[in-house]
Design an enzyme around this catalytic site. Structure first.
Site, PDB file in Angstrom:
ATOM      1  CB  SER A  26      39.497  35.971 -11.747  1.00 46.55           C
ATOM      2  OG  SER A  26      40.379  35.082 -12.021  1.00 46.55           O
ATOM      3  CG  HIS A  78      44.796  37.379 -11.065  1.00 41.71           C
ATOM      4  ND1 HIS A  78      44.371  38.260 -12.052  1.00 41.71           N
ATOM      5  CD2 HIS A  78      43.946  36.474 -11.291  1.00 41.71           C
ATOM      6  CE1 HIS A  78      43.366  37.722 -12.847  1.00 41.71           C
ATOM      7  NE2 HIS A  78      43.209  36.504 -12.019  1.00 41.71           N
ATOM      8  CD  GLU A  89      45.981  41.900 -13.311  1.00 42.83           C
ATOM      9  OE1 GLU A  89      45.713  42.343 -14.141  1.00 42.83           O
ATOM     10  OE2 GLU A  89      45.025  41.046 -12.422  1.00 42.83           O
ATOM     11  CG  ASN A 136      39.777  39.311 -15.906  1.00 49.00           C
ATOM     12  OD1 ASN A 136      40.204  39.280 -17.114  1.00 49.00           O
ATOM     13  ND2 ASN A 136      40.012  38.949 -14.990  1.00 49.00           N
TER      14      ASN A 136
HETATM   15  P1  NAI Z   1      39.416  24.437 -10.996  1.00 47.57           P
HETATM   16  O1  NAI Z   1      37.869  24.102 -10.832  1.00 47.57           O
HETATM   17  O2  NAI Z   1      40.113  24.087 -12.076  1.00 47.57           O
HETATM   18  O3  NAI Z   1      40.160  23.972  -9.640  1.00 47.57           O
HETATM   19  C1  NAI Z   1      39.525  24.244  -8.233  1.00 47.57           C
HETATM   20  C2  NAI Z   1      40.113  22.976  -7.519  1.00 47.57           C
HETATM   21  O4  NAI Z   1      39.600  23.480  -6.102  1.00 47.57           O
HETATM   22  C3  NAI Z   1      39.484  21.858  -7.717  1.00 47.57           C
HETATM   23  O5  NAI Z   1      40.388  20.803  -7.926  1.00 47.57           O
HETATM   24  C4  NAI Z   1      38.630  21.634  -6.464  1.00 47.57           C
HETATM   25  O6  NAI Z   1      38.322  20.221  -6.108  1.00 47.57           O
HETATM   26  C5  NAI Z   1      39.379  22.356  -5.270  1.00 47.57           C
HETATM   27  N1  NAI Z   1      38.704  22.875  -4.119  1.00 47.57           N
HETATM   28  C6  NAI Z   1      37.353  23.290  -3.922  1.00 47.57           C
HETATM   29  N2  NAI Z   1      36.982  23.529  -2.910  1.00 47.57           N
HETATM   30  C7  NAI Z   1      38.191  23.317  -2.007  1.00 47.57           C
HETATM   31  C8  NAI Z   1      38.392  23.455  -0.667  1.00 47.57           C
HETATM   32  N3  NAI Z   1      37.581  23.920   0.041  1.00 47.57           N
HETATM   33  N4  NAI Z   1      39.561  22.812  -0.356  1.00 47.57           N
HETATM   34  C9  NAI Z   1      40.523  22.861  -1.086  1.00 47.57           C
HETATM   35  N5  NAI Z   1      40.287  22.370  -2.594  1.00 47.57           N
HETATM   36  C10 NAI Z   1      39.102  22.835  -2.944  1.00 47.57           C
HETATM   37  O7  NAI Z   1      39.341  26.101 -10.785  1.00 47.57           O
HETATM   38  P2  NAI Z   1      40.299  27.220 -11.479  1.00 47.57           P
HETATM   39  O8  NAI Z   1      40.149  27.459 -12.646  1.00 47.57           O
HETATM   40  O9  NAI Z   1      41.852  26.395 -11.322  1.00 47.57           O
HETATM   41  O10 NAI Z   1      40.292  28.328 -10.539  1.00 47.57           O
HETATM   42  C11 NAI Z   1      40.526  28.369  -9.238  1.00 47.57           C
HETATM   43  C12 NAI Z   1      40.821  30.068  -8.593  1.00 47.57           C
HETATM   44  O11 NAI Z   1      41.680  30.835  -9.456  1.00 47.57           O
HETATM   45  C13 NAI Z   1      39.633  30.853  -8.712  1.00 47.57           C
HETATM   46  O12 NAI Z   1      39.409  31.601  -7.644  1.00 47.57           O
HETATM   47  C14 NAI Z   1      39.512  31.567 -10.187  1.00 47.57           C
HETATM   48  O13 NAI Z   1      38.824  32.616 -10.115  1.00 47.57           O
HETATM   49  C15 NAI Z   1      40.791  31.903 -10.416  1.00 47.57           C
HETATM   50  N6  NAI Z   1      41.635  32.188 -11.856  1.00 47.57           N
HETATM   51  C16 NAI Z   1      41.200  31.235 -12.856  1.00 47.57           C
HETATM   52  C17 NAI Z   1      41.750  31.376 -13.873  1.00 47.57           C
HETATM   53  C18 NAI Z   1      41.193  30.570 -15.039  1.00 47.57           C
HETATM   54  O14 NAI Z   1      41.411  30.899 -16.182  1.00 47.57           O
HETATM   55  N7  NAI Z   1      40.644  29.370 -14.883  1.00 47.57           N
HETATM   56  C19 NAI Z   1      42.576  32.592 -14.008  1.00 47.57           C
HETATM   57  C20 NAI Z   1      43.132  33.296 -13.113  1.00 47.57           C
HETATM   58  C21 NAI Z   1      42.407  32.992 -11.805  1.00 47.57           C
END
Ligand code: NAI
Length: 390
Positions: A118, A139, A151, A189
């Site tokens: 993001s 995205h 996006e 954003n």
């Molecule tokens: P989350 O914290 O729910 O999930 C992240 C996952 O990645 C966790 O299950 C973790 O165990 C895993 N992880 C961490 N390091 C790792 C690695 N080295 N190898 C494999 N798995 C690994 O996070 P979320 O909210 O799903 O966000 C993920 C990405 O998406 C971020 O880059 C965030 O900026 C982006 N994003 C998030 C949004 C939201 O509303 N939560 C919206 C759009 C994008």
């Protein structure tokens, strides 16, 4: 044709994206370093699928088909046969770069390597790869299966072929694509910032309280949630961090300046719904204040927030962040705005927008209220964003 998809990170976004790809008929490998996260993702998907069957949205054959399209893996190497990989891990440039470097050692030369980031620049992530031209931003919005918008962000390294393939794939998955330049906040954003920022400012100046500002934007603007309700829903910590990140990334442009009110709420742990208290109290039987239903005041609030949003959308067009159509689609399909902001500008009149912004600028003498050059030029030339005179 993209058939095999690898998703890295099985959290909120990764598991949602996996569901979207599997529903569209791709075989998906969902990878996470945490076994617990993988188990949670599998259970959550089963629950969602069962609910869709109960509601009659899909039959049990469809449920089985979608579920069997996803496998859960605990080694990155298993993603080696992917046509497309989408990374959705923790928002850390260092960790993303490490994962991308390792991944590139397993996949074929043709594999698209995408990030769901993001806030990081795609150029900085792509730089980790031997072949950065294969890297692109894809995205999604939360929840990925429900939100129509995606996006797609080419970086300066991304090849045209990879961009076109990515756009085509996401469209095949039933999503609306908005192509955005690799700049802070991409479209949504960035353009959405005044919805929160200007509302907080109106509150800080003592013009109105939270429920009155929310009421003004919902009743006059048709927004589904008021800004304070929405900040409580997103989480004041999360929303504040996005604002701060965008502000820093724009070299401290005062237009994106974060608010002390929101910072204090985040510091106090008044995060919103998830903590039980934010701008409103979410505990049972809580006695929340009601809006002051003053129509003249509501118009003042609504006009001010709307014109700041329009200015932001117009400025995104001025800087070629995306096309006018994509900017409007992004806001209606990514954050459910009732209308596209540029179409709204046409409806209100470009003259009206420029006058309102100039009034604010003359009142405050702050750069925050500078009118985008594109609006002033359009006013002088009698143009609109969408009709044939443009
Ligand atoms: P989350 O914290 O729910 O999930 C992240 C996952 O990645 C966790 O299950 C973790 O165990 C895993 N992880 C961490 N390091 C790792 C690695 N080295 N190898 C494999 N798995 C690994 O996070 P979320 O909210 O799903 O966000 C993920 C990405 O998406 C971020 O880059 C965030 O900026 C982006 N994003 C998030 C949004 C939201 O509303 N939560 C919206 C759009 C994008």
């Amino acid at each position: 044709m993209i058939k095999k998809v690898g998703i890295i990170g099985s959290g909120t976004m990764g598991s949602g994206i996996a569901q979207v790809a599997a529903t569209a008929g791709c075989t998906v490998k969902l990878y996470d370093t945490s076994t617990e996260a993988l188990q949670k993702a599998e259970l959550a998907l089963k629950k969602i699928m069962s609910r869709l069957v109960e509601k009659g949205r899909i039959d049990s054959d469809e449920k089985n088909r979608i579920e069997s399209n996803i496998s859960y893996v605990n080694s990155l190497k298993e993603l080696g046969d992917s046509d497309l990989t989408i990374e959705a891990i923790v928002e850390s440039l260092k960790i993303k770069k490490q994962v991308f470097q390792e991944l590139e050692g397993y996949v074929s030369k043709r594999t698209i390597i995408a990030s769901n980031t993001s806030s990081l620049s795609i150029a900085s992530i792509a730089a980790a790869l031997d072949k950065p031209s294969r890297c692109v931003g894809i995205h999604f919005f939360n929840p990925a299966p429900l939100m129509k918008l995606v996006e797609v962000i080419p970086s300066i390294q991304t090849s045209e072929k990879i961009l076109q393939q990515s756009v085509a794939t996401i469209k095949e998955w039933g999503k609306t694509v908005a192509v955005a330049k690799d700049t802070p906040g991409f479209i949504v954003n960035r353009v959405a910032r005044p919805f929160y920022g200007e509302s907080l400012r109106i509150y800080e100046e003592g013009i109105a309280d939270f429920p009155t500002i929310d009421w003004a934007l919902k009743s006059l603007g048709g927004f589904r949630m008021g800004p304070f309700e929405l900040m409580d829903f997103i989480g004041n910590d999360v929303n504040y961090t996005v604002t701060e990140t965008v502000f820093e990334a724009f070299y401290y442009d005062p237009r994106y300046k974060p608010s002390f009110t929101q910072k204090r709420f985040a510091e106090a742990g008044y995060l919103g719904r998830k903590s039980g208290k934010g701008y409103y109290d979410y505990t049972t039987d809580a006695d929340n204040p009601t809006p002051t239903e003053d129509v003249a005041l509501a118009h003042h609030i609504f006009d001010r927030v709307l014109v700041m949003l329009i200015n932001e959308a117009a400025d995104a067009l001025f800087w070629n962040i995306a096309s006018a159509e994509d900017i409007d689609n992004a806001m209606t399909k990514g954050v459910n705005y009732p209308k596209g902001l540029l179409a709204w500008a046409d409806e209100k009149g470009i003259d009206w927008c420029v006058e309102k912004l100039d009034d604010l600028y003359n009142e405050y003498h702050e750069d925050r209220y500078r009118c985008s050059p594109i609006l002033r030029k359009m006013k002088n030339e009698g143009k609109t964003f969408f009709n044939e005179t443009n």
